[in-house]
Write an enzyme that holds these catalytic residues in place. Structure first.
Site, short mmCIF file in Angstrom:
data_model
loop_
_atom_site.label_atom_id
_atom_site.label_comp_id
_atom_site.label_asym_id
_atom_site.label_seq_id
_atom_site.Cartn_x
_atom_site.Cartn_y
_atom_site.Cartn_z
N SER A 164 -31.01 52.54 -4.75
CA SER A 164 -31.73 51.29 -4.82
C SER A 164 -32.06 50.94 -6.26
CB SER A 164 -33.03 51.39 -4.00
OG SER A 164 -33.89 50.30 -4.24
N LYS A 165 -32.04 49.64 -6.56
CA LYS A 165 -32.48 49.19 -7.89
C LYS A 165 -33.96 49.50 -8.08
CE LYS A 165 -31.28 44.89 -7.38
NZ LYS A 165 -30.67 44.93 -6.02
N ARG A 166 -34.70 49.50 -6.97
CA ARG A 166 -36.15 49.69 -7.03
C ARG A 166 -36.51 51.03 -7.64
NH1 ARG A 166 -38.68 48.72 -1.38
NH2 ARG A 166 -37.59 46.77 -1.79
#
Length: 283
Positions: free
Chosen positions: A215-217
């Protein structure tokens, strides 16, 4: 190729161009998209806002959507709203569902509303996922009347993708297993808006060494480190295909070569291997 960029405050400058360049570098291509047009343009969601507004208005005129003035904190603390888990949050208890015109006018004076779709109290959505198998959800009990447009004017993922997929004549949706729980809500919208319902296939996610989904998160690494380390597109596609059980480990390939394999007599063998692999991953 469709760019889903509705949440504009979270869109990073240049992110779309970078993503398209990465996909092209891997050897993927598309017949329709933001960079080449097509019969269902525009292919960028932020350019399709008037379309979503049109369908929201239709729901309002049919009294199937209504304004909601509740904050997240108010919903979370409502005695009749038991927690459903981090993914879906608390069930909406229907606080604003039966407000009178006078009550709505009073609340609108101090707070901008979101809009929720009115979910039938007894409606149970059933469908068969091509990977996960038979599914069933009582939407009202699971999430209640759900948001289709936020109070800041941003349309929800659930609402936008249903409209886009229907208008773009998408008949099969293949995506990650993390979206399986939202499918019943989308089917409810398909039915409410009078759209044909596609088939769905929710596949296992790629995870890191700790078992967390990429995830980019959490700043998961993307293609850039692989490319900088000298990996070729054929090697990366081969690794991805092998992770799905499509080819043997160490095989190099291109997207076009994999697509041609699906059209060859060996496709039935590959499909059988993939089905066994998915069954193993999901059980």
């Amino acid at each position: 190729m469709r760019i889903e960029d509705l949440d504009r405050p979270r869109v990073r400058p240049g992110a779309t161009e970078h993503m398209l360049a990465d996909l092209r570098w891997l050897g993927l291509d598309w017949d329709e998209g933001p960079d080449c047009g097509g019969p269902y343009a525009p292919y960028t969601q932020s350019e399709r806002i008037p379309i979503y507004q049109h369908y929201l208005q239709k729901l309002q005129e049919a009294e199937l959507a209504y304004p909601c003035y509740c904050s997240r904190a108010e919903i979370a603390h409502a005695a009749s709203a038991p927690q459903q888990g981090a993914e879906d949050g608390p069930r909406y208890p229907g606080t604003c569902r039966h407000l009178t015109t006078k009550q709505r006018r009073e609340r609108a004076a101090s707070r901008r509303p979101s809009y929720r779709v009115r979910v039938d109290d007894e409606r149970i959505i059933t469908f068969t996922d091509l990977v996960a198998g038979p599914q069933q959800q009582h939407v009202q009990q699971a999430v209640g009347d759900f948001i289709v447009c936020r109070s800041d004017g941003i349309f929800s993922y659930q609402f936008a993708v249903v409209i886009d997929d229907a208008l773009m004549q998408i008949n099969q949706v293949v995506r990650g297993a993390d979206l399986l729980s939202s499918t019943a809500r989308q089917i409810f919208l398909y039915e409410t808006l009078g759209f044909p319902i596609p088939t769905f296939a929710h596949v296992p996610l790629i995870v890191d060494e700790q078992g967390k989904r990429l995830s980019k998160r959490i700043r998961s690494e993307g293609l850039d480190p692989l490319r900088e380390a000298g990996a070729t597109p054929r090697e990366i596609i081969g690794q991805l295909a092998a992770s799905c059980g499509l080819v043997e480990a160490g095989t190099t390939s291109s997207p076009n070569e994999l697509a041609q394999t699906y059209a060859s007599p060996s496709y039935d063998i590959m499909r059988s291997k993939l089905n066994r692999f998915i069954h193993h991953r999901t059980t």
